[in-house]
Design a protein around this motif. Structure first.
Motif, mmCIF file in Angstrom:
data_model
loop_
_atom_site.group_PDB
_atom_site.id
_atom_site.type_symbol
_atom_site.label_atom_id
_atom_site.label_comp_id
_atom_site.label_asym_id
_atom_site.label_seq_id
_atom_site.Cartn_x
_atom_site.Cartn_y
_atom_site.Cartn_z
ATOM 1 N N UNK A 36 0.833 -1.295 0.009
ATOM 2 C CA UNK A 36 0.121 0.037 -0.028
ATOM 3 C C UNK A 36 1.072 1.465 0.223
ATOM 4 N N UNK A 37 0.442 2.249 -0.523
ATOM 5 C CA UNK A 37 1.030 3.632 -0.729
ATOM 6 C C UNK A 37 0.113 4.517 0.008
ATOM 7 N N UNK A 46 3.184 -8.795 5.191
ATOM 8 C CA UNK A 46 2.951 -10.349 5.127
ATOM 9 C C UNK A 46 2.163 -10.840 6.023
ATOM 10 N N UNK A 47 0.999 -11.631 5.766
ATOM 11 C CA UNK A 47 0.172 -11.951 6.845
ATOM 12 C C UNK A 47 0.421 -13.587 6.842
ATOM 13 N N UNK A 48 0.645 -14.157 8.079
ATOM 14 C CA UNK A 48 0.478 -15.626 8.025
ATOM 15 C C UNK A 48 -0.502 -16.368 9.207
ATOM 16 N N UNK A 49 -0.793 -17.621 9.347
ATOM 17 C CA UNK A 49 -1.692 -18.129 10.364
ATOM 18 C C UNK A 49 -0.734 -18.523 11.746
ATOM 19 N N UNK A 50 0.391 -17.982 11.821
ATOM 20 C CA UNK A 50 1.121 -18.018 12.928
ATOM 21 C C UNK A 50 1.007 -16.833 13.918
ATOM 22 N N UNK A 51 0.607 -17.167 15.394
ATOM 23 C CA UNK A 51 0.551 -16.074 16.169
ATOM 24 C C UNK A 51 1.796 -15.538 16.719
ATOM 25 N N UNK A 52 2.896 -16.364 16.692
ATOM 26 C CA UNK A 52 4.211 -15.853 17.103
ATOM 27 C C UNK A 52 4.497 -14.972 16.452
ATOM 28 N N UNK A 90 -1.024 -13.339 12.356
ATOM 29 C CA UNK A 90 -0.569 -12.166 12.302
ATOM 30 C C UNK A 90 -0.136 -11.689 11.172
ATOM 31 N N UNK A 91 0.139 -10.212 11.078
ATOM 32 C CA UNK A 91 0.808 -9.614 9.798
ATOM 33 C C UNK A 91 2.003 -8.909 10.234
ATOM 34 N N UNK A 92 3.034 -8.979 9.609
ATOM 35 C CA UNK A 92 4.268 -8.107 9.869
ATOM 36 C C UNK A 92 4.313 -7.296 8.782
ATOM 37 N N UNK A 93 4.768 -6.075 9.075
ATOM 38 C CA UNK A 93 4.980 -4.896 8.023
ATOM 39 C C UNK A 93 6.067 -4.071 8.249
ATOM 40 N N UNK A 94 6.653 -3.584 7.010
ATOM 41 C CA UNK A 94 7.730 -2.364 6.847
ATOM 42 C C UNK A 94 7.128 -1.405 6.049
ATOM 43 N N UNK A 95 7.499 -0.257 6.490
ATOM 44 C CA UNK A 95 7.390 1.023 5.785
ATOM 45 C C UNK A 95 8.610 1.872 5.333
ATOM 46 N N UNK A 96 8.483 2.430 4.131
ATOM 47 C CA UNK A 96 9.469 3.397 3.751
ATOM 48 C C UNK A 96 9.098 4.654 3.283
ATOM 49 N N UNK A 97 9.829 5.753 3.626
ATOM 50 C CA UNK A 97 9.198 7.016 3.228
ATOM 51 C C UNK A 97 9.526 6.969 1.716
ATOM 52 N N UNK A 98 8.689 7.886 0.717
ATOM 53 C CA UNK A 98 8.846 7.902 -0.621
ATOM 54 C C UNK A 98 9.325 9.340 -0.906
#
Length: 98
Positions: A36-37, A46-52, A90-98
């Motif tokens: 997403x922007x 990235x989302x997966x079915x692991x709660x860890x 959970x979903x793990x995310x990372x953001x960059x400034x544009x």
């Protein structure tokens, strides 16, 4: 490809690799990817079915893996983990400034 796109590609690659390696994925709970922007930022998720929840660690010099999340921490403006939307995990995310 510009620098932000190359960095986003690397971040997404590391997050997907971590999910594939560490997440239990039962039938119907596949790994999901979202890009997403908004507000001058690019977010890869990235989302997966692991709660860890992932935690950065320092890999030993002789280890072949264990550096992916360290790369995410070093390259992302912000990163984090949140409950998976509409499902288990959970979903793990990372953001960059544009």
């Amino acid at each position: 490809m510009d620098g932000a796109a190359e960095t986003a590609e690397l971040l997404l690659s590391e997050l997907v690799a971590n999910s594939v390696q560490h997440a239990f994925v039962p039938v119907g709970r596949e790994i999901g990817v979202r890009v997403a922007r908004y507000d001058g930022r690019l977010r890869v998720e990235v989302a997966d079915a692991n709660n860890g929840r992932p935690a950065p660690r320092e890999a030993q010099a002789d280890e072949e893996c264990g550096r992916g999340l360290a790369l995410v921490v070093a390259l992302a403006e912000k990163w984090g983990c949140c409950p998976r939307r509409h499902g288990i995990g959970k979903a793990v995310w990372a953001e960059l400034l544009l």
